[in-house]
Write a protein that holds these residues in place. Structure first.
Motif, short mmCIF file in Angstrom:
data_model
loop_
_atom_site.label_atom_id
_atom_site.label_comp_id
_atom_site.label_asym_id
_atom_site.label_seq_id
_atom_site.Cartn_x
_atom_site.Cartn_y
_atom_site.Cartn_z
N GLY A 125 0.80 -1.21 0.00
CA GLY A 125 0.00 0.00 0.00
C GLY A 125 0.83 1.26 0.00
O GLY A 125 0.36 2.32 -0.41
N SER A 126 2.09 1.16 0.47
CA SER A 126 2.92 2.36 0.56
C SER A 126 3.85 2.54 -0.64
O SER A 126 4.40 3.60 -0.84
CB SER A 126 3.77 2.30 1.84
OG SER A 126 4.67 1.21 1.79
N LEU A 127 4.02 1.47 -1.44
CA LEU A 127 4.94 1.58 -2.56
C LEU A 127 4.37 2.44 -3.68
O LEU A 127 3.17 2.43 -3.93
CB LEU A 127 5.23 0.19 -3.12
CG LEU A 127 6.26 -0.68 -2.38
CD1 LEU A 127 6.30 -2.05 -3.02
CD2 LEU A 127 7.64 -0.04 -2.41
N SER A 128 5.24 3.15 -4.33
CA SER A 128 4.89 3.79 -5.59
C SER A 128 5.30 2.81 -6.67
O SER A 128 6.46 2.75 -7.09
CB SER A 128 5.65 5.12 -5.74
OG SER A 128 5.49 5.60 -7.05
N TRP A 129 4.34 1.99 -7.10
CA TRP A 129 4.67 0.90 -8.01
C TRP A 129 5.27 1.37 -9.34
O TRP A 129 6.24 0.77 -9.82
CB TRP A 129 3.45 0.02 -8.25
CG TRP A 129 3.11 -0.87 -7.10
CD1 TRP A 129 2.01 -0.83 -6.29
CD2 TRP A 129 3.92 -1.95 -6.60
NE1 TRP A 129 2.07 -1.80 -5.33
CE2 TRP A 129 3.24 -2.51 -5.49
CE3 TRP A 129 5.15 -2.48 -6.97
CZ2 TRP A 129 3.74 -3.58 -4.78
CZ3 TRP A 129 5.66 -3.56 -6.26
CH2 TRP A 129 4.95 -4.09 -5.18
N PRO A 130 4.74 2.42 -9.95
CA PRO A 130 5.38 2.85 -11.21
C PRO A 130 6.84 3.23 -11.02
O PRO A 130 7.69 2.88 -11.85
CB PRO A 130 4.53 4.06 -11.63
CG PRO A 130 3.20 3.81 -11.01
CD PRO A 130 3.50 3.16 -9.69
N LEU A 131 7.14 3.93 -9.93
CA LEU A 131 8.53 4.32 -9.68
C LEU A 131 9.38 3.10 -9.37
O LEU A 131 10.52 2.98 -9.84
CB LEU A 131 8.57 5.32 -8.52
CG LEU A 131 9.91 6.00 -8.26
CD1 LEU A 131 10.37 6.78 -9.49
CD2 LEU A 131 9.80 6.93 -7.06
N ALA A 132 8.80 2.17 -8.59
CA ALA A 132 9.54 0.96 -8.24
C ALA A 132 9.83 0.12 -9.48
O ALA A 132 10.94 -0.41 -9.65
CB ALA A 132 8.76 0.14 -7.22
N VAL A 133 8.86 -0.02 -10.37
CA VAL A 133 9.06 -0.79 -11.60
C VAL A 133 10.12 -0.13 -12.46
O VAL A 133 11.00 -0.79 -13.02
CB VAL A 133 7.72 -0.92 -12.37
CG1 VAL A 133 7.95 -1.42 -13.79
CG2 VAL A 133 6.78 -1.87 -11.64
N THR A 134 10.04 1.20 -12.60
CA THR A 134 11.02 1.93 -13.40
C THR A 134 12.43 1.71 -12.87
O THR A 134 13.36 1.41 -13.63
CB THR A 134 10.70 3.43 -13.41
OG1 THR A 134 9.39 3.64 -13.94
CG2 THR A 134 11.70 4.19 -14.26
N ALA A 135 12.59 1.85 -11.55
CA ALA A 135 13.92 1.70 -10.95
C ALA A 135 14.44 0.28 -11.09
O ALA A 135 15.61 0.06 -11.45
CB ALA A 135 13.86 2.09 -9.47
N LEU A 136 13.58 -0.71 -10.82
CA LEU A 136 14.00 -2.10 -10.89
C LEU A 136 14.44 -2.48 -12.30
O LEU A 136 15.49 -3.10 -12.51
CB LEU A 136 12.87 -3.01 -10.41
CG LEU A 136 13.15 -4.52 -10.48
CD1 LEU A 136 14.29 -4.88 -9.55
CD2 LEU A 136 11.89 -5.31 -10.10
#
Length: 507
Positions: free
Chosen positions: A30-41
């Motif tokens: 719930g706290s993750l910014s998934w778009p940013l996390a996907v981009t970074a990963l």
């Protein structure tokens, strides 16, 4: 002092408030910014696999052409790179991407090219994630993004099309969002079409998508509103077409796609234009079977126009391997809203409150990625693979003073980068269907007399053919020719009379 077990673990009350591992996972989600996390990963993953982005011979001539554009302050209108098509009209609808790659190369060498390509690819998938999360819960959205990455992986190369990927996703997402919200697409999209038209020829597909999207908008409108809807979407289509013509070549860029597709059977000679191979199990097959199985098991239904779009994307992906990325990245955009209506969308989920959890700090993440980029610049040694880099063979040819070189298709890019004029290279629309087919039949010895005529017609004084090409065997027995150099990448034959300096070249 001794403590009881209850005191050591914080007591019953404290243990009752300690979140379970599952609860902590839900809070993190719930706290993750998934778009940013996907981009970074994905960016870090692509940096780790950076050499694979340089697996295409075209990367050489794309950078070389970018340098030409920057040096001349102009775009090409005729071919100046080959000796077989010199002076023939030719334009590069990818000029902006080529200039960007050249600047990246001048800054960090091949590392700069990898970083630029990796950043564009990662950004595209981050944008795809953001759009899907507007309609779907994180789990199905991320599954679709993962499948898209698998489907696109074979075409993730440091070439202009990957720089256009983020633009493509935003353009198509904007059209689909307007369709879902029963409104006209934002005119803010029009500058994106101009940008796309200067980055890669795939912009013509973005224009073509306006037809099915506009048709669905028309069919969904009330009968009394259909004329208005048709006029508005028609106006947007005209403006999009006009925006696509804002290039150094005007409307000529639109014709490049037609020239490429007009190559017909010659396209089958190029790996990325070949159909899918189902002889072995691969990522495309697994994703396709999983998608069909899920659709049959859950009884998924799609509106007729979106079903036709999805089938069209599937047909394109089956026909040409390079189009698998369109199925993977654009297909989810069209099916997200129908899936949300049938199985519950984002609004139906209730993610746990973040509580004391901390959101990923965007600035800290960007700083971390910057550190990774600097590390890659100093530690990584990205180079195009040896199979497309006949450096020693080309050095031998240069030392022999030969200039009219009959080369394998995959060596053309390196020759351009080395300052030599190739017989053929990756600019397929320049050479045309007949030239490519004749050349292939000649060097594979399907037409032996054609090979001999080719040597005479173009006054070939050296050959640079990949090891294993049948023509090498014939040259070994032709009078007037001798082998000058050979390694595991290429074999060089030259006409007799090579200078004495060539005696030092080891075969």
């Amino acid at each position: 002092m001794a403590y009881s077990h209850a005191e050591q673990t914080g007591g019953p009350e404290r243990r009752a408030h300690m979140p379970s591992s599952a609860e902590r996972a839900r809070r993190l989600a719930g706290s993750l910014s998934w778009p940013l996390a996907v981009t970074a990963l994905l960016y870090l993953l692509l940096l780790a696999l950076g050499t694979r982005l340089l697996n295409d011979a075209d990367s050489y001539w794309q950078v070389a052409l970018g340098h030409w554009i920057m040096a001349h302050g102009a775009v090409p209108h005729v071919d100046t790179f080959s000796f077989t098509m010199a002076g023939k009209p030719w334009i590069s609808s990818e000029w902006l991407a080529q200039a960007l790659y050249a600047e990246a190369y001048d800054l960090l060498g091949w590392t700069g090219v990898v970083v630029l390509a990796a950043a564009a690819i990662a950004a595209a998938f981050g944008l795809l994630t953001r759009f899907l999360l507007e309609r779907l819960a994180p789990k199905p959205a991320l599954v679709l993004v993962g499948a898209a990455f698998v489907l696109a992986s074979s075409h993730m190369l440091a070439r202009p099309h990957v720089l256009a990927m983020p633009v493509m996703v935003v353009w198509v997402a904007g059209l689909v969002r307007a369709l879902d919200e029963r409104r006209l697409p934002s005119f803010v999209l029009l500058p994106l079409m101009t940008l796309w038209a200067n980055l890669h020829g795939g912009f013509t597909f973005g224009i073509a998508l306006l037809a099915p999207v506009g048709l669905e908008a028309l069919l969904r409108a009330a009968p009394a509103e259909r004329l208005t809807v048709a006029l508005r979407w028609g106006l947007f289509g005209v403006l999009a077409l006009a925006a696509a013509c804002i290039t150094p070549y005007g409307p000529q860029s639109i014709l490049v796609t037609a020239r490429v597709l007009g190559l017909g059977p010659a396209l089958a000679l190029i790996g990325e234009w070949q159909p899918q191979d189902f002889a072995t199990v691969g990522g495309f097959m697994l994703c396709l079977l999983a998608g069909i199985g899920f659709a049959l098991h859950r009884g998924i239904t799609l509106p007729p126009i979106r079903l036709l779009v999805l089938l069209g994307l599937l047909y394109m992906a089956l026909s040409h391997d390079r189009n698998a990325e369109l199925l993977g990245m654009l297909g989810p955009l069209f099916i997200a809203a129908p899936l949300a209506r049938q199985f519950g969308g984002r609004e139906d989920t209730k993610p746990a409150a973040a509580g004391g959890g901390r959101r990923i700090a965007p600035f800290a993440l960007v700083a971390g990625l910057a550190v990774a980029t600097v590390g890659a610049a100093y530690a990584a040694h990205y180079r195009p693979r040896a199979a497309i880099t006949p450096a020693r063979a080309v050095a031998a040819i240069g030392a022999a003073g030969k200039t009219r070189i009959l080369n394998s298709y995959d060596f053309g890019g390196y020759l351009i980068a080395a300052g030599l004029k190739p017989f053929i290279d990756g600019r397929t629309e320049l050479y045309g269907k007949d030239f490519m087919l004749r050349n292939n039949r000649a060097v594979t010895l399907e037409d032996v007399s054609g090979f001999l005529r080719l040597l005479k017609k173009y006054k070939i004084d050296a050959t640079l053919l990949a090891t294993g090409v049948p023509a090498n065997g014939l040259l070994a027995h032709l009078s007037g020719w001798k082998r000058l150099y050979a390694d595991g990448v290429a074999v060089v034959y030259v006409r007799d009379g090579a200078p004495a300096a060539m005696k030092g070249v080891r075969p």
